[in-house]
Scaffold this motif. Structure first.
Motif, PDB file in Angstrom:
ATOM      1  N   UNK A 148      -5.592  51.856  22.829  1.00  0.00           N
ATOM      2  CA  UNK A 148      -4.415  50.994  23.316  1.00  0.00           C
ATOM      3  C   UNK A 148      -4.998  49.748  23.731  1.00  0.00           C
ATOM      4  N   UNK A 161      -5.495  47.974  20.555  1.00  0.00           N
ATOM      5  CA  UNK A 161      -4.322  47.518  20.039  1.00  0.00           C
ATOM      6  C   UNK A 161      -3.584  46.262  20.699  1.00  0.00           C
ATOM      7  N   UNK A 162      -3.722  46.119  22.084  1.00  0.00           N
ATOM      8  CA  UNK A 162      -3.448  45.263  22.621  1.00  0.00           C
ATOM      9  C   UNK A 162      -4.022  43.951  22.404  1.00  0.00           C
ATOM     10  N   UNK A 165      -2.884  42.570  18.549  1.00  0.00           N
ATOM     11  CA  UNK A 165      -1.670  41.893  18.417  1.00  0.00           C
ATOM     12  C   UNK A 165      -1.556  40.854  19.339  1.00  0.00           C
ATOM     13  N   UNK A 166      -2.467  40.380  20.180  1.00  0.00           N
ATOM     14  CA  UNK A 166      -2.473  39.334  21.043  1.00  0.00           C
ATOM     15  C   UNK A 166      -3.025  38.149  20.382  1.00  0.00           C
ATOM     16  N   UNK A 176       5.300  41.018  19.431  1.00  0.00           N
ATOM     17  CA  UNK A 176       3.911  41.294  19.762  1.00  0.00           C
ATOM     18  C   UNK A 176       4.179  42.729  20.830  1.00  0.00           C
ATOM     19  N   UNK A 198       3.071  46.599  20.168  1.00  0.00           N
ATOM     20  CA  UNK A 198       2.224  46.986  21.004  1.00  0.00           C
ATOM     21  C   UNK A 198       2.902  48.494  21.550  1.00  0.00           C
ATOM     22  N   UNK A 241       2.856  51.267  19.006  1.00  0.00           N
ATOM     23  CA  UNK A 241       1.490  51.748  19.069  1.00  0.00           C
ATOM     24  C   UNK A 241       1.032  52.687  20.322  1.00  0.00           C
ATOM     25  N   UNK A 242       1.498  52.193  21.573  1.00  0.00           N
ATOM     26  CA  UNK A 242       1.064  52.945  22.622  1.00  0.00           C
ATOM     27  C   UNK A 242       2.168  54.162  22.743  1.00  0.00           C
TER      28      UNK A 242
END
Lengths: 446, 448
Positions: free
Chosen positions: A413, A416-417, A420-421, B224, B228, B231-232
């Protein structure tokens, strides 16, 4: 001859040497973990070479270069140098340098272990403590030198996250799946000390972050943050020294791995002291070279591959740097020796958090570069969470695969954060603030 | 007749085959069984026709088989109120009252079906249908595009399970068992706390996105955050799946309720009381009624909020979950009285984990399919309450023993959070710093 004795030991004849006399191995988590990646050198070809000096030299070479299963990646090093000299695409230089760093990191720890045979356990432990994360340290120093402070901060942060969540998570997961019927126990004292140190490090990161949110003027905030960071770096280094005394002198029984006779073949050093030393210096120079390539080409690779620099620094670089420890940790978890896996993962995280990061701040201070401990909200939040969830997971002294699942998923997670950041300081973009307010309102009422 | 045997067992004749019918004696089953009434079938037996007798026995078992059946008349009243155009608040109130016994009956029917399908499928059924009321309310709110109601009702359900249900159970159990030592197995609460922490991470990261100094434009931030969150959600569902495998297959010995000799109220449930197909039919029927009442609730929530003078946030976070969890709440307290804390914890924590790791991500994915932009960003005040609730509960439960002070603290935490949402009249799109800068609007509060 040394190699003959090694071969005899491997074939089951235990030598009469006891553990008390002679240079003996510091049997801590790092050395045992990295020993799992060693290949046994086959000395059969060597006695055929006539000249004795040449034979020793070739033996030495075989031991060092071919002594690991990761030696397949060694050709990446000359390829990376070639790519740099012949101006291949920069992403290629980046990737090849990364691949070349992986076996080098493992060899450095091997050489540190060899030197430790000759210097005794205390100095050996100290050497391990400093050189254990040599790759991260060298990359950090080069990033500092090229004034890429954000790359520096994020690569160190990513290394801590990777050790706490990825390495630990996968070890507990695979260890749990492989040992479904057995009970998996470990000594929680070691995990407790490491968690405490990590929490202290976290405090030193959170306070400068909160400076930003307290209602002060901007210049005052910047000065306070820098001064506080430098002061707390000295504090963190002091704490690390205290931890070394705790680990190597007063409470070393907490950290010793159990004596096992399957590792009896490592009782003697495989190469001499001065050859180990010179190999160490040589490998460090090559690591420095490759790190310089990596730090120099990181933006080009990021643009070319379409991922943000923060993602590469936080996720990709640490995975490469930790690959050897990672593999070793999983192998020991399979054998239900969780103390060693935890020692590797937590010890590495503590080392980076309490030694490498403050060291970089101090070096930056000396160099006149303004590096502070403020790692910005998202990154510090992820770090805080990783430390808290790991401390919570490890506090009861038992393990099962669900703990590994949760830790690994936390890492996914967080990855993934950062995927996209898009980091604003490196990818500059202009905004209309009025438009921002308007469209935020629009989004929230959706 | 099958209904005779439970009556005999209640009177003390233990059947020999009780232990062979392993029907997944989870915490939920045992807890909800405490609200059952013993069916007195003497009146029914007087009816001559066999078929009508069976039908009436069935009816009596299902409709009157719980102490909450007094609330059943609220259902037709709510329907009447809706169609005769009564005031919105009345429809809301009656629908809420009607949902309470329905939720309990749903648990009963799931348990009956579990007798026939075996423990694993029964456990799975329980895991998915255990919080059917919350799930249905959430999906209706999604379909009406009331994203905030969805978010807050699910959040409130987690808070209610962690603090209110657990707090009252520990408190009442502690007061009642003052002289005895109260122990429970901490492994179960550990794994639940770990999963809740993972869920918390998935909520905190999108929240921090908003506050991270990111001038790349609000549309990009929103996109975003959405990717996110999605995905989470997938990660959370994977974790929940792994938890089901862990709970129902590889480590089920951690979760089995302890077999006790003095449990004569529970041993009466060894045999199912209604048939498999009638259970399924009743299940579908009750789900349809729950759906109807949920539609009323979601449709009239704003009207009720204005009429009663409290914010929609408060109703969603505090009132709705209390209603939805009433049956589990009562069961958990009853088992705490009997000093069976493993079951109380299993109910409360298991329910919280199910909502946090299954219902919430499922709603995000359903919203994705429906084209609605629901993310996991539950805004600052709510997410911090959730974080504190999880951390306080994890800390409280980590040592394996209990006393009434733990329950009191958890309960008071819930009261404080309730008070916070009661006085917080700001609607969420005003209250949380939209300005792209870094300064939070704390100066006004500090200088007040």
């Amino acid at each position: 001859m040394d190699s003959q004795e090694v071969w005899n030991l491997e074939n089951g004849e235990v030598k009469g040497l006891s553990n008390k006399d002679g240079p003996h191995l510091i049997r801590n988590a790092h050395t045992m973990s990295s020993s799992s990646l060693r290949k046994r050198s086959d000395p059969m070809l060597l006695p055929k070479v006539r000249c004795r000096v040449l034979r020793q030299f070739l033996n030495n070479l075989q031991e060092v270069i071919l002594g690991t299963k990761l030696c397949l990646l060694f050709p990446a090093i000359p390829l990376a140098v070639l790519a740099k000299c012949y101006q291949f695409g920069r992403p290629w230089i980046f990737a090849l340098s990364l691949m070349g760093l992986t076996p080098l990191a493992e060899r450095v720890s091997f050489l540190t272990e060899q030197i430790a045979y000759f210097t005794g356990p205390t100095v050996g432990g100290l050497l391990n403590a400093t050189c254990g994360n040599a790759t991260e340290l060298i990359i950090a120093l080069f990033a500092l030198h090229q004034k890429k402070i954000l790359v520096l901060k994020y690569s160190l942060l990513g290394s801590i996250l990777s050790n706490l969540l990825l390495v630990l998570g996968t070890s507990l997961l695979f260890g749990g799946l492989a040992n479904l019927k057995k009970e998996q126990l470990y000594d929680r004292k070691q995990a407790d000390v490491n968690s405490l140190l990590l929490l202290l490090g976290l405090l030193c990161h959170v306070l400068p972050l909160m400076f930003k949110y307290a209602a002060w003027t901007d210049t005052f905030t910047a000065i306070s943050t820098l001064q506080f960071s430098r002061a707390s770096s000295i504090l963190m280094l002091t704490t690390y020294v205290a931890y070394l005394i705790f680990q190597l002198k007063t409470h070393r029984q907490l950290f010793e791995s159990q004596e096992e006779d399957e590792d009896g073949d490592d009782e003697k050093a495989l190469i001499g002291f001065w050859s180990a030393f010179s190999w160490l210096v040589g490998m460090t120079v090559i690591i420095a070279l490759l790190s310089e390539y990596v730090v120099g080409t990181i933006e080009a690779a990021s643009d070319s591959w379409g991922v943000s620099v923060s993602f590469i620094s936080i996720i990709l670089l640490p995975i490469v740097g930790n690959a050897a420890e990672h593999a070793g940790s999983i192998i020991f978890a399979f054998k239900n020796k969780l103390d060693i896996s935890l020692g590797v993962a937590l010890g590495s995280a503590t080392q980076i958090s309490m030694f490498v990061v403050p060291l970089c701040v101090i070096v930056a201070w000396i160099m006149g570069v303004a590096m502070d401990l403020d790692f910005s909200l998202l990154e510090t939040g992820s770090l805080a969470f990783a430390i808290i969830i790991t401390a919570f997971a490890l506090q009861d002294g038992t393990s099962h695969y669900m703990k590994g699942v949760v830790l690994s998923l936390c890492y996914i997670v967080i990855a993934a954060c950062f995927f996209v950041h898009k980091n604003p300081s490196i990818h500059q973009s202009t905004t209309d603030s009025l438009r921002v307010v308007q469209s935020s309102t629009g989004v929230l009422t959706a | 007749m099958a209904s005779q045997e439970p009556w005999q067992m209640e009177n003390g004749n233990l059947k020999g085959s009780s232990k062979e019918i392993k029907h997944g004696r989870t915490a939920h089953n045992m807890s909800s069984s405490s609200l059952r009434k013993k069916s007195d079938l003497s009146l029914v037996n007087k009816v001559p026709c066999g078929l009508v007798r069976q039908l009436l026995a069935n009816l009596q078992e299902v409709i009157l088989g719980t102490k909450l059946s007094v609330l059943f008349p609220a259902i037709p009243l709510a329907i009447v109120a809706q169609y005769y155009g009564f005031a919105g608040p009345w429809i809301f109130g009656l629908s809420l009252l009607g949902l309470t016994p329905l939720a309990e009956r749903l648990g009963f029917l799931t348990e009956q079906i579990a007798y026939y399908t075996g423990p694993t499928v029964g456990g799975l059924l329980n895991a998915t249908c255990g919080n059917a009321t919350e799930l249905i309310i959430a999906i209706f709110a999604l379909s009406k595009n009331k994203i905030l109601v969805v978010k807050y009702s699910l959040l409130g359900s987690v808070l209610s399970n962690l603090l209110l249900v657990l707090g009252t159970s520990l408190f009442c159990g502690g007061i009642y068992n003052l002289r005895k030592e109260q122990k429970y197995d901490r492994k179960q609460s550990d794994i639940n706390s770990l999963l809740l922490l993972l869920g918390l991470l998935c909520h905190m990261l999108p929240l921090m996105f908003r506050y991270a100094a990111n001038p790349s434009g609000a549309a990009l931030i929103a996109d975003s955050t959405l990717s996110l969150s999605r995905a989470g959600s997938i990660v959370m569902l994977v974790a929940y799946l792994a938890y089901l495998v862990f709970q129902l297959w590889t480590h089920r010995q951690l979760f089995e309720a302890p077999e006790d000799g003095d449990d004569d109220t529970v041993s009466s449930d060894e045999e199912p009381v209604i048939g498999f197909w009638s259970s399924v039919v009743w299940l579908i029927l009750m789900t349809a009624i729950i759906a109807l009442l949920s539609e009323f609730v979601v449709g009239t929530i704003e009207v009720a909020s204005e009429s009663w003078g409290i914010s929609v946030t408060f109703i969603s976070i505090i009132l709705l979950p209390i209603v939805g969890n009433a049956a589990e709440h009562a069961g958990a307290v009853i088992f705490a009285f009997k000093n069976k804390l493993d079951i109380s914890l299993g109910v409360a924590l298991g329910s919280a984990t199910q909502i946090a790791m299954f219902v919430v991500p499922l709603c995000v994915l359903v919203a994705w399919i429906m084209g609605i932009r629901m993310d996991l960003d539950f805004s600052l005040l709510e997410t911090s309450s959730l974080a504190l609730a999880i951390i306080v509960t994890a800390f409280t439960l980590q040592d394996g023993s209990s006393h009434y002070m733990k329950g009191l603290v958890l309960l008071l935490c819930y009261v404080v959070i309730g008070a916070c949402f009661f006085v917080s009249k700001t609607t969420p799109d005003q209250g949380n710093g939209i300005t792209p800068g870094i300064k939070l609007p704390t100066e006004g509060v500090v200088s007040a």
